[in-house]
Design an enzyme around this catalytic site. Structure first.
Site, short mmCIF file in Angstrom:
data_model
loop_
_atom_site.label_atom_id
_atom_site.label_comp_id
_atom_site.label_asym_id
_atom_site.label_seq_id
_atom_site.Cartn_x
_atom_site.Cartn_y
_atom_site.Cartn_z
N THR A 8 0.85 -1.20 0.00
CA THR A 8 0.00 0.00 0.00
C THR A 8 0.88 1.24 0.00
OG1 THR A 8 -1.77 1.18 1.15
CG2 THR A 8 -0.13 0.11 2.53
N ASN A 9 0.36 2.31 -0.57
CA ASN A 9 1.01 3.61 -0.49
C ASN A 9 0.28 4.52 0.49
OD1 ASN A 9 3.21 3.45 -2.43
ND2 ASN A 9 1.63 3.26 -4.00
N ASN A 10 -0.69 3.96 1.20
CA ASN A 10 -1.49 4.72 2.15
C ASN A 10 -0.83 4.67 3.53
OD1 ASN A 10 -3.51 5.45 4.11
ND2 ASN A 10 -5.05 5.21 2.50
N ASP A 69 -8.00 -4.16 -0.01
CA ASP A 69 -8.84 -3.12 -0.57
C ASP A 69 -10.07 -3.03 0.31
OD1 ASP A 69 -9.31 -1.05 -2.32
OD2 ASP A 69 -10.43 -2.27 -3.74
N THR A 70 -10.51 -1.82 0.53
CA THR A 70 -11.62 -1.58 1.44
C THR A 70 -12.68 -0.73 0.76
OG1 THR A 70 -10.25 -1.72 3.43
CG2 THR A 70 -12.28 -0.44 3.61
N ASP A 165 -14.28 7.84 8.19
CA ASP A 165 -14.42 7.61 9.64
C ASP A 165 -15.31 8.63 10.35
OD1 ASP A 165 -12.85 5.40 9.36
OD2 ASP A 165 -11.12 6.18 10.46
N HIS A 190 -13.27 -3.21 10.43
CA HIS A 190 -13.24 -4.16 9.32
C HIS A 190 -11.83 -4.64 9.03
CE1 HIS A 190 -13.03 0.06 8.36
NE2 HIS A 190 -12.34 -0.20 7.27
N ARG A 191 -10.88 -3.68 9.02
CA ARG A 191 -9.49 -4.05 8.73
C ARG A 191 -8.92 -4.89 9.86
NH1 ARG A 191 -8.09 0.51 7.40
NH2 ARG A 191 -8.44 0.21 5.18
#
Length: 205
Positions: A8-10, A69-70, A165, A190-191
């Site tokens: 991820t780049n997040n 992916d969310t 959020d 969820h994550r």
């Protein structure tokens, strides 16, 4: 300690995952392995996008990795924004404020505020003799899903977290994810639920 790349780049996601995993597994970033590519996310499902990102890293860097992916699924909007959650308002970047404004505007005064966050994780563990030649045929790919049900609030509340959020209130709580704070969110999100399944699998294997 097992090392694994989170594709991820997040920066928010990376920090969240590292807090959830603690000292159980060392999570490497894309930057840690020298990957600065804009990894494509062109699938039409969360599962497809997660797999696409994991396969990219596994094939180019030959290292165990996982990607997620969310999506936020709002019942009154037919499951939208779903796989398009990050870029719901359009544009190149991930503009969370614009995404929330669009979502609240489209819901309007609709009393059906039911929604859920869904995360899908794709894990690829490479075998010693596994080829990374195209086309890709990874032998050990696993998927883990986490879901948290809730409601979309009528206004934004709270300053912590990221994405949607401030307008998502999980069932069983009277505050949004952004009000509850990261410590609570990292236990119920969820994550977190998808990651716990991932960790359980890695621990057992």
């Amino acid at each position: 300690m097992k090392k694994i790349v989170f594709a991820t780049n997040n920066a928010h996601k990376l920090s969240e995952i590292r807090q959830i995993l603690g000292e159980r597994i060392e999570v490497l970033s894309l930057n840690d392995i020298g990957c600065h590519a804009d990894i494509p996310e062109t699938a039409d499902t969360l599962k497809g996008n997660a797999l696409q990102k994991a396969e990219y890293v596994a094939s180019h860097y030959h290292i165990d990795c996982f990607a997620d992916d969310t999506g936020l699924e709002v019942d009154a909007l037919g499951g939208a924004p779903g796989v398009h959650s990050a870029r719901y308002a359009g544009g190149e970047g991930h503009d969370s404020e614009a995404n929330m404004r669009k979502l609240l505007a489209e819901l309007g005064e609709n009393n059906n505020r039911k929604a859920r966050f869904r995360t899908v994780i794709a894990l690829i563990e490479l075998e010693d003799d596994e080829s990374t030649e195209f086309p890709l045929h990874f032998n050990n790919t696993k998927f883990f899903e986490g879901i948290v049900e809730g409601q979309i609030t009528r206004e934004r509340h709270g300053d912590e977290g990221f994405g949607y959020d401030p307008i998502f209130q999980p069932d069983g709580y009277e505050q949004t994810f952004a009000e509850l704070g990261m410590e609570i969110k990292n236990h119920i999100s969820h994550r977190a639920r998808a990651v716990e399944k991932l960790v359980r699998y890695l621990s057992e294997s």
